[in-house]
Design an enzyme around this catalytic site. Structure first.
Site, PDB file in Angstrom:
ATOM      1  N   LYS A   1       2.535  -3.181   7.181  1.00 14.00           N
ATOM      2  CA  LYS A   1       2.805  -3.382   5.758  1.00 14.00           C
ATOM      3  C   LYS A   1       4.226  -2.954   5.403  1.00 14.00           C
ATOM      4  CE  LYS A   1       0.398  -4.693   2.991  1.00 14.00           C
ATOM      5  NZ  LYS A   1       0.169  -6.094   2.513  1.00 14.00           N
TER       6      LYS A   1
ATOM      7  N   THR B   1       0.826  -1.203   0.000  1.00 12.13           N
ATOM      8  CA  THR B   1       0.000   0.000   0.000  1.00 12.13           C
ATOM      9  C   THR B   1       0.859   1.252   0.000  1.00 12.13           C
ATOM     10  OG1 THR B   1      -1.548   1.310   1.373  1.00 12.13           O
ATOM     11  CG2 THR B   1      -0.117  -0.225   2.517  1.00 12.13           C
ATOM     12  N   ASP B   2       0.327   2.331  -0.570  1.00 11.08           N
ATOM     13  CA  ASP B   2       1.079   3.590  -0.539  1.00 11.08           C
ATOM     14  C   ASP B   2       1.086   4.211   0.856  1.00 11.08           C
ATOM     15  OD1 ASP B   2      -1.520   4.559  -0.319  1.00 11.08           O
ATOM     16  OD2 ASP B   2      -1.383   5.936  -2.019  1.00 11.08           O
TER      17      ASP B   2
END
Length: 265
Positions: free
Chosen positions: A165, A136-137
């Site tokens: 993450k 994910t960004d």
């Protein structure tokens, strides 16, 4: 600089978390594609985020098999890789809801960190299997009023979810470097589309509006999000799987500058 692309064998895929929002759209896209003639093994723990209805109509598909199990079960993963002669693992399985991570962070580290580590430990035995890690960004933190993220942006996670993450990203890269594993990573912006869990922002807003309930405001209401349609994300992921350079990271979404994934076209 443009990453050197490859043509990767994708005849037998192990997809983790394939009954979730993005994973199920990925499987549906492949099984409906005339170009994909391979087989998909879907390993899903069947938590609250999983919904078999996401893949309704595909239950008896001759090239699809659903296996209920946890990615931390290394023996199960090893058996699936061996029995089905897996070419690549596409790793969607994750705890993803930021608000839930704030209330209780431990499940996010158990799944996102230890789960990813377990998969990679199995692949030390099967180094020919390619591993794509869907991230994910949010690992980059918050974007300012100007600029854009890119694959070289510093990590500044600001929630337990984002930190879990980020940790899994680092583990993937470390295993690739230390053990010579074939990996690619991708960071996407916020997804939306069919089958998204109602706890997410857009479904919650729609349902609250329909039910006449208040619409939640986050912070001062000044935050801006970039949205990526889930099927566009799936197409980008497939391009990375087929052509992405081993060890490369690809950013997907409008908050990114011109990125490596665009250079695969």
């Amino acid at each position: 600089m443009c990453a050197k692309s490859v043509n990767r064998k994708l005849d037998r895929l192990l997809v983790t978390g394939g009954l979730g929002f993005i994973g199920s759209r990925f499987i549906r896209h492949l099984l409906q594609s005339k170009e994909f003639r391979g087989r998909i093994i879907n390993l899903d723990a069947m938590t609250y985020a999983a919904d078999p209805r996401h893949l309704a109509g595909f239950e008896e598909h001759p090239r699809y098999l659903l296996v209920q199990g946890n990615i931390t079960n290394m023996s199960l993963v090893d058996t699936l890789v061996q029995q089905h002669e897996i070419d690549a693992i596409v790793h969607f399985a994750a705890e993803t809801h930021v608000d839930r991570s704030i209330v209780s962070a431990m499940p996010f580290y158990e799944t996102n960190v230890l789960g990813t580590l377990s998969l990679l430990e199995v692949l030390r035995k099967w180094p020919h299997v390619h591993f794509h890690h869907v991230s994910t960004d949010e690992v980059y933190g918050s974007l300012g009023e100007e600029g854009a993220f890119n694959e070289r942006s510093s990590y500044r996670p600001s929630s337990p979810y984002a930190a879990s993450k980020a940790a899994s990203d680092h583990i993937v890269r470390a295993f690739a470097h230390t053990y010579g594993l074939s990996v690619t990573l991708s960071h996407c912006s916020n997804n939306y589309g069919p089958c998204q869990n109602e706890e997410k922002f857009i479904p919650r807003m729609i349902l609250n509006a329909i039910q006449g309930l208040p619409l939640p405001v986050y912070g001062q209401g000044a935050n801006i999000r970039d949205w990526l349609y889930v099927d566009d994300h799936v197409v980008a992921l497939l391009a990375i799987l087929e052509k992405g350079e081993k060890g490369q990271t690809y950013d997907i979404g409008g908050t990114a500058e011109k990125t490596n994934v665009e250079l695969l076209d």
